[in-house]
Write a protein that holds these residues in place. Structure first.
Motif, PDB file in Angstrom:
ATOM      1  N   SER A   9      49.982 -16.538   6.109  1.00  0.00           N
ATOM      2  CA  SER A   9      49.198 -17.263   5.109  1.00  0.00           C
ATOM      3  C   SER A   9      48.044 -16.412   4.595  1.00  0.00           C
ATOM      4  N   CYS A  10      47.374 -15.726   5.514  1.00  0.00           N
ATOM      5  CA  CYS A  10      46.259 -14.871   5.096  1.00  0.00           C
ATOM      6  C   CYS A  10      46.755 -13.740   4.201  1.00  0.00           C
TER       7      CYS A  10
ATOM      8  N   CYS B  67      40.041 -19.272   3.177  1.00  0.00           N
ATOM      9  CA  CYS B  67      40.794 -18.655   4.274  1.00  0.00           C
ATOM     10  C   CYS B  67      41.643 -19.704   4.985  1.00  0.00           C
TER      11      CYS B  67
ATOM     12  N   ALA C 180      40.303 -17.068  -2.522  1.00  0.00           N
ATOM     13  CA  ALA C 180      40.816 -18.343  -2.036  1.00  0.00           C
ATOM     14  C   ALA C 180      40.230 -18.647  -0.664  1.00  0.00           C
TER      15      ALA C 180
ATOM     16  N   GLU D  94      49.165 -13.890   2.120  1.00  0.00           N
ATOM     17  CA  GLU D  94      49.579 -14.425   0.816  1.00  0.00           C
ATOM     18  C   GLU D  94      48.416 -15.025   0.034  1.00  0.00           C
ATOM     19  N   ALA D  95      47.273 -15.201   0.694  1.00  0.00           N
ATOM     20  CA  ALA D  95      46.127 -15.838   0.024  1.00  0.00           C
ATOM     21  C   ALA D  95      45.601 -14.945  -1.096  1.00  0.00           C
ATOM     22  N   SER D  96      45.271 -15.566  -2.213  1.00  0.00           N
ATOM     23  CA  SER D  96      44.745 -14.802  -3.353  1.00  0.00           C
ATOM     24  C   SER D  96      43.278 -14.468  -3.125  1.00  0.00           C
ATOM     25  N   VAL D  97      42.790 -13.501  -3.863  1.00  0.00           N
ATOM     26  CA  VAL D  97      41.400 -13.078  -3.732  1.00  0.00           C
ATOM     27  C   VAL D  97      40.478 -14.237  -4.092  1.00  0.00           C
TER      28      VAL D  97
END
Length: 205
Positions: free
Chosen positions: A165-166, A175, A173, A168-171
């Motif tokens: 998940s981390c 945590c 977003a 794939e997280a967008s800048v």
């Protein structure tokens, strides 16, 4: 016997073989029987000296021999796992090889997952029924270990999902890991805020 001819033309027998000459030379310095007696006595003296050393260990030497610190030894003494020898007048307490063996026993039992209370019980076991009682304790410990292994596998899956998940997280977003920790035990998060986190929660349920 081999012979050799001298420069003067006379013939003479050679010396004894080299090994015999060496043995004769050694015997000329020290009697071999006396040598082996001395070697044997020296070895016995060293063994007795080492045995005496193990009968006169300070608490620091005892702790070092079992790869623990002194405070650990004192803690075991307060818990009644290890005896505390009397202090001689004007001297310091000394520990024996039996104390060292008991200390190592306690440490081995701890590495196998036994609690100090359980180790107290193990130390008291003796006689014909000792194995039967030990078997019950060990079976219970095995069940506990298997339960913990199941919990660790579950935690491994959760952590793997969080890592994904981390990644794939967008800048900018939120945590996913912090989001899960903040909402642990609450209602599922909206899909837009944590699809992976909900998946982890479902796995943890």
């Amino acid at each position: 016997m081999p012979i050799k001819t001298s420069t003067s033309g006379t013939t003479q027998h050679t010396d004894a073989p080299m090994a015999a000459r060496d043995a004769t030379r050694i015997a000329g310095v020290v009697d071999l029987g006396d040598y082996w007696t001395w070697a044997h006595n020296t070895f016995r003296t060293q063994v007795r000296s080492q045995a005496m050393d193990l009968q006169a260990l300070t608490i620091g030497q005892l702790a070092a021999s079992a790869a623990v610190n002194v405070e650990t030894v004192r803690y075991y003494q307060r818990r009644g796992l290890l005896s505390e020898p009397k202090r001689p007048a004007g001297g310091i307490r000394r520990y024996t090889s039996s104390d060292l063996a008991r200390l190592r026993y306690i440490r081995r039992a701890q590495t196998m997952g036994f609690s100090l209370d359980e180790i107290v019980g193990l130390l008291e076991l003796n006689g014909r029924r000792a194995c039967e009682q030990t078997k019950r304790l060990t079976e219970n410990k095995l069940l506990d270990v298997r339960k913990r292994l199941g919990e660790l596998r579950k935690l491994e899956r959760q952590l793997s999902q969080l890592v994904a998940s981390c990644g794939e997280a967008s800048v900018g977003a939120f945590c996913p890991t912090l989001e899960l920790l903040e909402h642990a035990g609450t209602e599922p998060l909206p899909r837009s805020r944590g699809q992976h986190v909900r998946s982890i929660r479902a796995d943890a349920a």
